[in-house]
Design an enzyme around this catalytic site. Sequence first.
Site, PDB file in Angstrom:
ATOM      1  N   TYR A  48      77.391  63.880  76.931  1.00 35.81           N
ATOM      2  CA  TYR A  48      78.706  63.584  76.038  1.00 35.81           C
ATOM      3  C   TYR A  48      78.378  62.524  75.450  1.00 35.81           C
ATOM      4  O   TYR A  48      79.045  61.824  74.600  1.00 35.81           O
ATOM      5  CB  TYR A  48      79.715  63.797  76.759  1.00 35.81           C
ATOM      6  CG  TYR A  48      80.044  64.790  77.766  1.00 35.81           C
ATOM      7  CD1 TYR A  48      79.340  66.178  77.447  1.00 35.81           C
ATOM      8  CD2 TYR A  48      81.137  64.828  78.530  1.00 35.81           C
ATOM      9  CE1 TYR A  48      79.716  67.231  78.334  1.00 35.81           C
ATOM     10  CE2 TYR A  48      81.424  65.852  79.503  1.00 35.81           C
ATOM     11  CZ  TYR A  48      80.927  67.106  79.382  1.00 35.81           C
ATOM     12  OH  TYR A  48      81.243  68.360  79.980  1.00 35.81           O
ATOM     13  N   SER A 229      92.559  66.257  76.174  1.00 35.95           N
ATOM     14  CA  SER A 229      93.140  66.302  74.905  1.00 35.95           C
ATOM     15  C   SER A 229      92.911  64.873  74.356  1.00 35.95           C
ATOM     16  O   SER A 229      92.883  63.759  75.263  1.00 35.95           O
ATOM     17  CB  SER A 229      94.631  66.334  75.359  1.00 35.95           C
ATOM     18  OG  SER A 229      95.407  66.355  73.998  1.00 35.95           O
ATOM     19  N   ASN A 238     100.037  67.621  79.939  1.00 38.97           N
ATOM     20  CA  ASN A 238      99.152  68.298  80.773  1.00 38.97           C
ATOM     21  C   ASN A 238      99.065  68.256  82.191  1.00 38.97           C
ATOM     22  O   ASN A 238      98.691  68.912  83.008  1.00 38.97           O
ATOM     23  CB  ASN A 238      97.681  68.372  80.190  1.00 38.97           C
ATOM     24  CG  ASN A 238      97.426  69.221  78.791  1.00 38.97           C
ATOM     25  OD1 ASN A 238      98.378  69.846  78.287  1.00 38.97           O
ATOM     26  ND2 ASN A 238      96.408  68.867  78.185  1.00 38.97           N
TER      27      ASN A 238
HETATM   28  P1  NAP Z   1      89.240  73.012  76.674  1.00 44.14           P
HETATM   29  O1  NAP Z   1      90.012  72.171  77.729  1.00 44.14           O
HETATM   30  O2  NAP Z   1      89.662  74.602  76.876  1.00 44.14           O
HETATM   31  O3  NAP Z   1      90.015  72.868  75.229  1.00 44.14           O
HETATM   32  C1  NAP Z   1      90.298  71.516  74.745  1.00 44.14           C
HETATM   33  C2  NAP Z   1      91.099  71.699  73.374  1.00 44.14           C
HETATM   34  O4  NAP Z   1      92.611  72.038  73.941  1.00 44.14           O
HETATM   35  C3  NAP Z   1      91.146  70.530  72.633  1.00 44.14           C
HETATM   36  O5  NAP Z   1      90.686  70.483  71.221  1.00 44.14           O
HETATM   37  C4  NAP Z   1      92.549  69.843  72.794  1.00 44.14           C
HETATM   38  O6  NAP Z   1      92.981  69.548  71.566  1.00 44.14           O
HETATM   39  C5  NAP Z   1      93.501  71.279  73.103  1.00 44.14           C
HETATM   40  N1  NAP Z   1      94.410  70.996  73.943  1.00 44.14           N
HETATM   41  C6  NAP Z   1      94.621  70.201  75.203  1.00 44.14           C
HETATM   42  N2  NAP Z   1      95.841  70.224  75.669  1.00 44.14           N
HETATM   43  C7  NAP Z   1      96.421  70.980  74.971  1.00 44.14           C
HETATM   44  C8  NAP Z   1      97.766  71.286  74.737  1.00 44.14           C
HETATM   45  N3  NAP Z   1      98.711  70.843  75.788  1.00 44.14           N
HETATM   46  N4  NAP Z   1      98.478  72.002  73.706  1.00 44.14           N
HETATM   47  C9  NAP Z   1      97.385  72.422  72.916  1.00 44.14           C
HETATM   48  N5  NAP Z   1      96.353  72.167  72.767  1.00 44.14           N
HETATM   49  C10 NAP Z   1      95.710  71.370  73.757  1.00 44.14           C
HETATM   50  O7  NAP Z   1      87.829  72.653  76.464  1.00 44.14           O
HETATM   51  P2  NAP Z   1      86.891  71.520  76.793  1.00 44.14           P
HETATM   52  O8  NAP Z   1      87.295  70.291  76.056  1.00 44.14           O
HETATM   53  O9  NAP Z   1      85.638  72.052  76.170  1.00 44.14           O
HETATM   54  O10 NAP Z   1      86.984  71.607  78.284  1.00 44.14           O
HETATM   55  C11 NAP Z   1      87.551  70.701  79.043  1.00 44.14           C
HETATM   56  C12 NAP Z   1      86.614  69.873  80.127  1.00 44.14           C
HETATM   57  O11 NAP Z   1      85.936  70.713  80.355  1.00 44.14           O
HETATM   58  C13 NAP Z   1      85.758  69.044  78.884  1.00 44.14           C
HETATM   59  O12 NAP Z   1      86.324  67.835  78.295  1.00 44.14           O
HETATM   60  C14 NAP Z   1      84.567  68.450  80.145  1.00 44.14           C
HETATM   61  O13 NAP Z   1      85.004  67.721  80.834  1.00 44.14           O
HETATM   62  C15 NAP Z   1      84.351  69.876  80.753  1.00 44.14           C
HETATM   63  N6  NAP Z   1      83.259  70.728  80.058  1.00 44.14           N
HETATM   64  C16 NAP Z   1      82.319  70.936  80.872  1.00 44.14           C
HETATM   65  C17 NAP Z   1      81.379  71.955  80.650  1.00 44.14           C
HETATM   66  C18 NAP Z   1      80.179  72.345  81.391  1.00 44.14           C
HETATM   67  O14 NAP Z   1      79.015  72.680  80.817  1.00 44.14           O
HETATM   68  N7  NAP Z   1      80.062  71.815  82.624  1.00 44.14           N
HETATM   69  C19 NAP Z   1      81.279  72.505  79.451  1.00 44.14           C
HETATM   70  C20 NAP Z   1      82.687  72.193  78.658  1.00 44.14           C
HETATM   71  C21 NAP Z   1      83.715  71.730  78.924  1.00 44.14           C
HETATM   72  P3  NAP Z   1      93.465  67.803  71.314  1.00 44.14           P
HETATM   73  O15 NAP Z   1      92.383  67.115  71.966  1.00 44.14           O
HETATM   74  O16 NAP Z   1      93.814  67.727  69.995  1.00 44.14           O
HETATM   75  O17 NAP Z   1      94.614  68.139  72.176  1.00 44.14           O
END
Ligand code: NAP
Length: 282
Positions: A48, A229, A238
């Site tokens: 990251y 977020s 959240n």
């Molecule tokens: P996610 O959590 O499915 O989605 C994140 C998106 O949701 C962001 O664009 C955010 O926008 C939005 N969001 C968050 N809270 C919200 C709410 N209350 N209402 C509306 N929209 C909301 O996707 P992700 O960030 O990919 O995954 C989460 C975490 O999982 C990552 O940060 C990372 O730590 C981990 N991850 C790990 C891997 C792996 O390979 N191990 C892969 C992907 C992710 P805003 O920021 O604008 O609120």
Amino acid sequence: MQTVTLNNGLEMPILGFGVFQIPPEETEKAVTDALAAGYRKFDTASAYQNEEAVGRALAGSGIPRQDLFVTTKLWVQDNPAEEHTRRAFEASLSRLALDYLDLYLIHQPFGDVYGQWRAMQDLHAQGLIKAIGVSNFYPDRLIDLIDHNETAPAVNQVEVNPFFQRADYQRLMSERGVQTESWGPFAAGKNNLFTDPVLTGIGQAHGKSVAQVVLRWLIQRGVAVNAKSADPGRMAANLEVFDFDLTGEQMAAIAALDTGASLYFDHRDPETVTWLGNRRID
Ligand code: NAP
């Protein structure tokens, strides 16, 4: 904060804050805001490229180290994997400005994961990591790793969201003492998750948002999760998922949304293996 007990007795907060795709220059503020909102568990990765900013925010908070739970991830290594893993671990620890990690995960099931795992077992035995685990391991690779090593992974962080629920895999992991952790709980908004009529209807019944319903659904299943977020209001919202319960009927309605397929990519697909497996971070 509710916790889950990992297979070595370590207590891990069930809900944390993820920093994937937060640009390095915005990460210190995001983590500082998340700490102010009440998050104590943070999920980053060398891939990251924002570990330094996470470290600055943690150090600047003045919050005692033992009150924090920090996860980072090892990217795919060249051989010899043991030597490279130790070096990558030390680089991550230094960027985070920490003297131990709570959880260190093999980020991808590629390369010499057995060499990587042996090095991680040693670092764990030395007390430099409280628990070690993996990410993106499908069942065959996970079981093989368990069967041929001393230490079983404490965690497998995998894609879990309402459209890819992995209940059978969670059961298998639980039988083997592996805690399931969701990444991408909101499927990053794919499949119109935030306006899904089933999730919206359940949210309306509780005065909660779709995001809060999804996090509650994971927590009720015993799945640990990292929500991301960049918005302080959404970060705080959240965390407001411990004051209501989904009914059996509502859990069943969400279960019916499962498509059984990834919304991203399959880590068993040969092109993905080559694409991710040949990237180098450190
Ligand atoms: P996610 O959590 O499915 O989605 C994140 C998106 O949701 C962001 O664009 C955010 O926008 C939005 N969001 C968050 N809270 C919200 C709410 N209350 N209402 C509306 N929209 C909301 O996707 P992700 O960030 O990919 O995954 C989460 C975490 O999982 C990552 O940060 C990372 O730590 C981990 N991850 C790990 C891997 C792996 O390979 N191990 C892969 C992907 C992710 P805003 O920021 O604008 O609120």
